[in-house]
Scaffold this active site. Structure first.
Site, mmCIF file in Angstrom:
data_model
loop_
_atom_site.group_PDB
_atom_site.id
_atom_site.type_symbol
_atom_site.label_atom_id
_atom_site.label_comp_id
_atom_site.label_asym_id
_atom_site.label_seq_id
_atom_site.Cartn_x
_atom_site.Cartn_y
_atom_site.Cartn_z
ATOM 1 N N ASP A 102 -31.771 -9.140 -67.963
ATOM 2 C CA ASP A 102 -31.082 -10.046 -67.061
ATOM 3 C C ASP A 102 -31.982 -10.300 -65.852
ATOM 4 O OD1 ASP A 102 -28.911 -11.582 -66.111
ATOM 5 O OD2 ASP A 102 -28.206 -9.905 -64.900
ATOM 6 N N ASP A 105 -30.756 -11.799 -62.240
ATOM 7 C CA ASP A 105 -30.094 -11.391 -60.994
ATOM 8 C C ASP A 105 -29.545 -9.979 -61.118
ATOM 9 O OD1 ASP A 105 -30.293 -13.791 -59.327
ATOM 10 O OD2 ASP A 105 -29.065 -14.727 -60.865
#
Length: 259
Positions: free
Chosen positions: A13, A15
């Site tokens: 991922d 963020d």
């Protein structure tokens, strides 16, 4: 229980794992550098559908993180691929930004508010009441409802912002129709990403900061999962879920030696 095979490819991922509120997380640059040196396939994933691959490459570069465009996979790209498989060269009414509209144009979709095949809801900086009203009416008239991701809030320097999942709930309340969410935790996004880099779930790992999207998506796609504590999920929340990640670590820096 059989011993897991070595990790040959990585999905992470963005963020909460590589960056937080526009600032690189310590260790992120070294982790990416190690991935490129190892020549292992990898993807940086995001449920945010606002930006194109080129936009995200430039944004990360400004923060000192070098991620090639082809190593970025967004919920907008996953949504476009899903629609191209389901109904090639269809029509759609879109609430979203360039990341989503560009992905749809690239697969030959026509964007229209005249009897579209789909209403597609993505992330946007300004959700218009007029646009949501039009979406409600088109769905009531038979358009199929698709949303890029189920995230109810998104991060900003000022705090949480309403995101796609929250707006989807509003449209669902007005129409009685739930959308099909393409992004995490739907394993469809993960499997499409794995296919894009020629990777297999048995030898792949997913790194995320959210139990309810990243870890769940990786788990359901058959990958090893690593949860970092630099984003949304807090240490005291992990045991509240009916599933567990393969490993919990403080940050991406703790995974550098595994690459």
């Amino acid at each position: 229980m059989a011993e897991r095979k070595p990790i040959e490819s990585w999905l992470t991922d963005m963020d909460g794992v590589l960056i937080h509120e526009g600032v690189p997380i310590p260790g992120a640059d070294e982790f990416l550098k190690r991935l490129k040196e190892s020549e292992k396939p990898f993807l940086v994933l995001t449920n945010n559908s606002i930006y194109t691959q080129r936009d995200l490459h430039a944004r990360l570069a400004r923060m000192g993180l070098d991620v090639p465009e082809e190593n970025i996979w967004t919920s907008a790209l996953a949504t476009a691929q899903f629609l191209n498989d389901q109904r090639p060269r269809g029509t759609a009414y879109v609430i979203g930004e360039a990341g989503l509209t560009t992905a749809l144009h690239d697969i030959g979709y026509v964007l229209t508010d005249h009897d579209p095949d789909f209403v597609i809801l993505g992330e946007t900086r300004t959700y218009s009441f007029e646009a949501m009203t039009k979406a409600v009416r088109l769905i009531n008239n038979g358009a199929r409802f698709i949303a890029t991701n189920p995230d109810e809030t998104g991060p900003s320097t000022e705090g949480a912002l309403p995101a796609t999942g929250a707006v989807a709930a509003l449209i669902t309340a007005a129409t009685g129709k739930k959308p099909y969410f393409v992004g995490k935790p739907n394993p469809l996004m993960m499997r499409a990403g794995l296919n894009a880099i020629g990777a297999h779930s048995e030898t792949s790992a997913m790194i995320g900061d959210r139990m309810d999207t990243d870890v769940l998506a990786g788990l359901e796609a058959g990958m090893r999962t690593f949860l970092v504590m630099t984003g949304v999920t807090r240490p005291n929340e992990v045991d509240r879920f009916p599933y567990t990640p393969s490993k919990v670590v403080d940050s991406i820096a703790d995974l550098i030696e595994l690459v």
